[in-house]
Every structure is written in structure tokens, then in C-alpha cells.
Write an enzyme that holds these catalytic residues in place. Sequence first.
Site, mmCIF file in Angstrom:
data_model
loop_
_atom_site.group_PDB
_atom_site.id
_atom_site.type_symbol
_atom_site.label_atom_id
_atom_site.label_comp_id
_atom_site.label_asym_id
_atom_site.label_seq_id
_atom_site.Cartn_x
_atom_site.Cartn_y
_atom_site.Cartn_z
ATOM 1 N N ALA A 29 0.855 -1.204 0.000
ATOM 2 C CA ALA A 29 0.000 0.000 0.000
ATOM 3 C C ALA A 29 0.878 1.236 0.000
ATOM 4 O O ALA A 29 2.061 1.169 0.350
ATOM 5 C CB ALA A 29 -0.883 0.019 1.241
ATOM 6 N N TYR A 56 -5.342 8.783 3.234
ATOM 7 C CA TYR A 56 -4.656 7.520 3.540
ATOM 8 C C TYR A 56 -5.495 6.682 4.510
ATOM 9 O O TYR A 56 -5.811 5.520 4.237
ATOM 10 C CB TYR A 56 -3.260 7.801 4.126
ATOM 11 C CG TYR A 56 -2.674 6.592 4.819
ATOM 12 C CD1 TYR A 56 -2.392 5.432 4.105
ATOM 13 C CD2 TYR A 56 -2.440 6.602 6.199
ATOM 14 C CE1 TYR A 56 -1.890 4.308 4.749
ATOM 15 C CE2 TYR A 56 -1.930 5.486 6.840
ATOM 16 C CZ TYR A 56 -1.658 4.338 6.113
ATOM 17 O OH TYR A 56 -1.169 3.232 6.758
ATOM 18 N N PHE A 68 -0.339 0.942 15.260
ATOM 19 C CA PHE A 68 -0.007 2.295 15.694
ATOM 20 C C PHE A 68 1.340 2.645 15.025
ATOM 21 O O PHE A 68 1.499 2.312 13.860
ATOM 22 C CB PHE A 68 -0.100 2.393 17.226
ATOM 23 C CG PHE A 68 -1.571 2.507 17.626
ATOM 24 C CD1 PHE A 68 -2.450 1.431 17.420
ATOM 25 C CD2 PHE A 68 -2.094 3.688 18.101
ATOM 26 C CE1 PHE A 68 -3.805 1.545 17.685
ATOM 27 C CE2 PHE A 68 -3.458 3.809 18.379
ATOM 28 C CZ PHE A 68 -4.311 2.748 18.167
ATOM 29 N N ALA A 80 0.410 19.469 8.804
ATOM 30 C CA ALA A 80 -1.041 19.369 8.595
ATOM 31 C C ALA A 80 -1.543 17.965 8.926
ATOM 32 O O ALA A 80 -0.926 16.976 8.538
ATOM 33 C CB ALA A 80 -1.378 19.705 7.143
ATOM 34 N N GLY A 81 -2.643 17.907 9.647
ATOM 35 C CA GLY A 81 -3.315 16.616 9.866
ATOM 36 C C GLY A 81 -2.789 15.791 11.019
ATOM 37 O O GLY A 81 -3.254 14.676 11.240
ATOM 38 N N ASP A 82 -1.784 16.278 11.773
ATOM 39 C CA ASP A 82 -1.262 15.489 12.900
ATOM 40 C C ASP A 82 -2.199 15.588 14.107
ATOM 41 O O ASP A 82 -2.374 16.667 14.670
ATOM 42 C CB ASP A 82 0.123 16.015 13.336
ATOM 43 C CG ASP A 82 1.264 15.411 12.552
ATOM 44 O OD1 ASP A 82 1.066 14.353 11.924
ATOM 45 O OD2 ASP A 82 2.365 15.994 12.581
HETATM 46 N N1 UFG Z 1 7.620 14.404 13.606
HETATM 47 C C1 UFG Z 1 8.447 15.492 13.842
HETATM 48 N N2 UFG Z 1 9.522 15.665 13.033
HETATM 49 C C2 UFG Z 1 9.821 14.830 11.995
HETATM 50 C C3 UFG Z 1 8.967 13.716 11.758
HETATM 51 C C4 UFG Z 1 7.866 13.547 12.583
HETATM 52 O O1 UFG Z 1 8.206 16.279 14.768
HETATM 53 O O2 UFG Z 1 10.827 15.050 11.285
HETATM 54 C C5 UFG Z 1 6.485 14.181 14.502
HETATM 55 C C6 UFG Z 1 5.153 14.148 13.784
HETATM 56 O O3 UFG Z 1 4.643 15.455 13.643
HETATM 57 C C7 UFG Z 1 4.334 13.255 14.713
HETATM 58 C C8 UFG Z 1 5.364 12.284 15.298
HETATM 59 O O4 UFG Z 1 6.624 12.907 15.086
HETATM 60 O O5 UFG Z 1 3.800 14.026 15.729
HETATM 61 C C9 UFG Z 1 5.360 10.933 14.631
HETATM 62 O O6 UFG Z 1 5.420 11.158 13.219
HETATM 63 P P1 UFG Z 1 5.653 9.994 12.156
HETATM 64 O O7 UFG Z 1 5.685 10.650 10.821
HETATM 65 O O8 UFG Z 1 6.820 9.169 12.568
HETATM 66 O O9 UFG Z 1 4.373 9.096 12.315
HETATM 67 P P2 UFG Z 1 2.832 9.514 12.205
HETATM 68 O O10 UFG Z 1 2.286 9.432 13.599
HETATM 69 O O11 UFG Z 1 2.585 10.754 11.480
HETATM 70 O O12 UFG Z 1 2.322 8.392 11.238
HETATM 71 C C10 UFG Z 1 2.126 7.099 11.657
HETATM 72 C C11 UFG Z 1 2.188 6.135 10.475
HETATM 73 C C12 UFG Z 1 1.042 6.364 9.549
HETATM 74 C C13 UFG Z 1 -0.237 6.358 10.319
HETATM 75 C C14 UFG Z 1 -0.170 7.387 11.410
HETATM 76 C C15 UFG Z 1 -1.428 7.477 12.216
HETATM 77 O O13 UFG Z 1 3.383 6.297 9.784
HETATM 78 O O14 UFG Z 1 1.007 5.344 8.589
HETATM 79 O O15 UFG Z 1 0.888 7.040 12.275
HETATM 80 O O16 UFG Z 1 -1.474 8.767 12.769
HETATM 81 F F1 UFG Z 1 -1.249 6.672 9.513
#
Ligand code: UFG
Length: 324
Positions: A75, A141, A169, A277-279
Site C-alpha cells: 500500500a 490515507y 499504531f 497538517a493533519g497530525d
Molecule cells: N515528527 C516530527 N519531526 C519529523 C517527523 C515527525 O516532529 O521530522 C512528529 C510528527 O509530527 C508526529 C510524530 O513525530 O507528531 C510521529 O510522526 P511519524 O511521521 O513518525 O508518524 P505519524 O504518527 O505521522 O504516522 C504514523 C504512520 C502512519 C499512520 C499514522 C497514524 O506512519 O502510517 O501514524 O497517525 F497513519
Amino acid sequence: MRVFVTGGAGYIGSVASKHLLDAGHSVTVFDSLELGHEEALDERAEFIKGDLRNYRDILDAMDRARPDAVMHFAAYALVGESSANPGKYFRNNDCGGVNLAEAMNECGVKRIIFSSTCATYGQPDTMPITEATPQRPTNPYGQSKLIFEQMLGWYAKIHAFQPVFLRYFNACGAEGRLGEDHAVETHLIPNLLKVALGQSGRIQIFGGDYNTPDGTCVRDYVHVSDLARAHLLAIESDFSGAVNLGTGHGFSVREIIEAAREVSGHPIPADVAPRRAGDPDFLVSDPSKAAQVLGWKAEHTEPKAIIETAWGWHRAHPSGYAGK
Ligand code: UFG
């Protein structure tokens, strides 16, 4: 069992394939290698190159493999990219998903373990997140994954499919020669380790004003080996339905940065940058159903121990798989 693994050359799919093979199952990997890595393939597995968006590819491969069950990892999975280009996500994750389901149906395969995500929940009103928490994705997504869960629900009713939706997660960490290598890296831990390796100068903290104890986002970081083990338990069980896969513990971006500093011995300079965006501010699982129905519990729960495994892999593969 004969298991057909889509996306078996990718990050989580490659580790799950290894666990299956180690447990004595036979594995056919189906992967387009668009994002997967040939180096991540296991020589004990059969490999079929193909694209889920091409029905002929998936039908021929399924017909050749005649598996007892499917594990579906293939995916697109970048929240930000999906918000800019939703069609790319719906076409691959959902149109490709229908092709997979139809090929399974054609070949009489009923069992599927599907890589779903906590992104299907969006930003829930209550924490921790249980499987009964309403699913209201906040980006294409998450929506694309929810749509495929729902489609499989209909295949269950109409064609007697037995699907399991594993809602991950934050997947992280590495296992031996298998690690996280994305063409475009957006995830926190690999980006921190790039700084520690001297490949980038500083880490940006996306938002310091969230409604959390230290103002940065809180996530539930679950090790890829634990995820792989859950797949094995799922395939060996007769459970059907949705299961959260997380540790049940949340850590903030600042806590993860601190852990990465301790593990790498590098100061990893960090700056607070605007929110991404979207966090959502806070996403933590209630993993009790996984314990109940699969007998699964995350073994890796300490960020330092998790990051240690990722650090080992990134030091051994400073330019990713291609550099080795
Ligand atoms: N973050 C930073 N700096 C960076 C990268 C990330 O501050 O350089 C923060 C993000 O804003 C977030 C946290 O670190 O608050 C974790 O970010 P990730 O990108 O590592 O992971 P995500 O939580 O955004 O995404 C993960 C999975 C997705 C899933 C999502 C659900 O990768 O597939 O969780 O919210 F959809």
C-alpha cells in the site's frame, strides 16, 4: 501453510515473511518493487513481481501460488502525500484491494490478514483507542484503509472471507538485516537517526503547542518484530475481526528525541517548527483485545530499546538497502 504476502519486500512485510518462514510456513511474495527492496527479499520465499493495480498480475500470481491465506501489506502509506494526491491512494489501496479480493475469490482463498492503521480512527474524542472507537479518518490515507476494511466486511458476508484487520499504531525499529528504508522519509525515528549519522543537520519538531504534557505530539511506538509476531498469531488463529496493535504507552516527540540522543550519543539538535497538517495531538492504543483474541502483547515497550534496533540497522545501512 502456504502464505501469499503482498508487499513482502517492504518494511513490515519483509519482517513478517521472515517470521513465517522461520515458523515453517511457505511464502510467496508479491511486490512491484516500486517501494519495496529486492535486498529485503528472503531467499527461502518465492518472489513474483507484479502490481496490484493490474488484475492480470495479481490473478496469475494467486493462481500460481494457490495459498491458504494472504497477508496484505502492499500500500501507499504517507499521510501528507495522500492529502495532496488522494487519487493515488484510492487507486492503489482500494482499486488494488478489489483486485486482490477478486483474485482471492477466484482462487477460493478466504483468509486475509490486512495491514490497517490507527489512521482509520482520525482524532478520537476519548483515549486510549479501542477497536470500538468510531472510525473517522482525517486524511485520504486513513480513509483508503478504512474503505478496504469495509469492502472486506462485504466479502466476509457474501463470499465467506475471514478477514483480520490489524490496526497498527506507529511501526518502528528493525530486525537483523531488515529495516526501514523509505524513498521519501517522513517518520520521526529514521529522521532522527539521519541526523545522528550526519546526513542531515537538525530535526524539526512539528509543533510545540499541542495539548499534551510537553506540547509535542504523543504516539504509541510499536516494534516491527512485535507486529510481525502478531501476524503469525493471527494467521494461526481462527479469529476474524479488528485488532489494535500498539503498546498502550504514549511517548512525546521530545521524549523520542531524548531517547535517540541517548542511544546514538549524538546531540541531535532540534528546532520547533510549525505543525504538520493533519497530525492529531495524542494517539495511544488500548491493546487489550490483541491479548484476549490473539494472545499478543508487545514485548518492546521502551523507546530506547526500540531505537537501539533501528540505530543498529541504520549504522549498517547508512544509505539504505541500495547502499549495501
Ligand atoms: N515528527 C516530527 N519531526 C519529523 C517527523 C515527525 O516532529 O521530522 C512528529 C510528527 O509530527 C508526529 C510524530 O513525530 O507528531 C510521529 O510522526 P511519524 O511521521 O513518525 O508518524 P505519524 O504518527 O505521522 O504516522 C504514523 C504512520 C502512519 C499512520 C499514522 C497514524 O506512519 O502510517 O501514524 O497517525 F497513519
